[in-house]
Write an enzyme that holds these catalytic residues in place. Structure first.
Site, PDB file in Angstrom:
ATOM      1  N   GLU A  45      43.742  38.421  38.877  1.00  0.00           N
ATOM      2  CA  GLU A  45      44.952  38.340  39.691  1.00  0.00           C
ATOM      3  C   GLU A  45      45.648  39.691  39.624  1.00  0.00           C
ATOM      4  OE1 GLU A  45      47.453  37.662  42.152  1.00  0.00           O
ATOM      5  OE2 GLU A  45      46.536  35.710  41.713  1.00  0.00           O
ATOM      6  N   ASP A  75      43.151  44.711  40.312  1.00  0.00           N
ATOM      7  CA  ASP A  75      42.815  44.591  41.730  1.00  0.00           C
ATOM      8  C   ASP A  75      41.405  44.022  41.849  1.00  0.00           C
ATOM      9  OD1 ASP A  75      43.053  45.402  44.684  1.00  0.00           O
ATOM     10  OD2 ASP A  75      41.244  46.444  44.013  1.00  0.00           O
ATOM     11  N   ASP A 105      39.616  33.375  46.275  1.00  0.00           N
ATOM     12  CA  ASP A 105      40.749  32.574  46.741  1.00  0.00           C
ATOM     13  C   ASP A 105      41.799  33.524  47.304  1.00  0.00           C
ATOM     14  OD1 ASP A 105      42.586  30.601  47.208  1.00  0.00           O
ATOM     15  OD2 ASP A 105      43.098  30.281  45.102  1.00  0.00           O
ATOM     16  N   ASP A 163      45.129  35.551  53.895  1.00  0.00           N
ATOM     17  CA  ASP A 163      44.551  36.036  55.150  1.00  0.00           C
ATOM     18  C   ASP A 163      44.369  37.555  55.098  1.00  0.00           C
ATOM     19  OD1 ASP A 163      44.302  33.595  56.515  1.00  0.00           O
ATOM     20  OD2 ASP A 163      46.426  33.593  57.021  1.00  0.00           O
TER      21      ASP A 163
END
Length: 288
Positions: A108, A140, A158, A161
């Site tokens: 994350e 990252d 996960d 957009d």
């Protein structure tokens, strides 16, 4: 009685959806993002980022069950799983239900996302952050998959957009990195939007992934608050048999797993790979 406030999604210009807001739990609007969590009588807690619904308590199980159980049961003996993103903890929750998985790494980019979601969306993680198999890496996603010495059997992207911060997780650099750290016969999956409205996104992902994997396709699920139809998930592997396993094999693995699901079942698993003709035609029309 006073009229309730309404929150309107802004993903599409000409149409969209709205939610009645019973109570705003958190709202932060900066130059970089607009993050809100509010309560809605029909869908429970709703989290939206930059005007787009990210997750709701009522229907998140559909997305997370399909993103997790389809690749893990298709693989059959995954030991090491990588989740890119997933800070709300629900993907982790579903992976921890697979007792044969030995390690779960979640990457994350912002540690604050995890602590934030633990506070405001506790039902999503359901205690899974305390699983001893879990390791959180703050990095990252593109950098991690291109630098790590670890390898994985299943990678779940996960991602949001492909706009703003999520755009890098739809690039060739990311897909190449995932191929690099995926074990032979491993499976990569990623959310790819609602294909009826975001078809170009699916086509672009298919084209890029095909440069690194021999078997690239999609599977689908209906998630009510991802407005516009069926949600599409990218699927990439070098073992083309995994996308065509018999229903008997999937059924046997499902029963052996002891999973009790609310959306996923072996019949749904098999049916999810049946794509609408307009998407098949669009993919077939792409240059080889």
């Amino acid at each position: 009685m006073a009229e309730k406030k309404q929150w309107h999604e802004t993903l599409h210009d000409q149409f969209g959806q709205y939610f009645a807001v019973d109570n705003v739990l958190y709202h932060e609007k900066t130059d970089h993002q607009d993050l809100i969590i509010f309560e809605n009588a029909a869908f429970g807690r709703v989290m939206a980022l930059d005007g787009v619904v990210q997750t709701t308590e009522r229907d998140e199980f559909i997305y997370h069950e399909m993103m997790t159980h389809v690749p893990l049961l298709a693989h059959g003996h995954a030991k090491d799983v990588l989740i890119i993103g997933g800070g709300d903890g629900a993907m982790l929750r579903e992976v921890t239900r697979h007792k044969n998985v030995e390690s779960i790494t979640m990457v994350e980019i912002d540690a604050g996302v995890v602590s934030f979601c633990r506070q405001y969306l506790p039902n999503h993680n359901a205690g899974s952050y305390d699983d001893p198999r879990f390791k959180l890496v703050i990095d990252d996603g593109v950098n991690f998959v291109n630098q790590t010495s670890q390898t994985f059997d299943v990678i779940i992207s996960d991602c949001t957009d492909p706009i703003g911060p999520g755009e890098s997780l739809f690039t060739s650099a990311f897909y190449e990195g995932c191929k690099r750290c995926l074990n032979p016969g491993g499976i990569f999956v990623a959310q790819n939007g609602v294909c009826f409205l975001q078809q170009e996104e699916a086509i672009d992902s298919h084209r890029k992934l095909s440069n690194y994997f021999s078997d690239v396709g999609f599977y689908q699920a209906a998630i009510p608050t991802y407005y516009g139809g069926i949600m599409t998930f990218a699927w990439a592997t070098d073992n083309d048999a995994l996308r065509h396993l018999s229903s008997e094999i999937i059924q046997a693995r499902f029963l052996a797993s002891g999973l009790k699901c609310r959306y996923y079942n072996p019949a749904v698993h098999t049916a999810a790979f049946a794509l609408p003709q307009y998407l098949q035609d669009a993919l077939a029309s792409q240059p080889s």
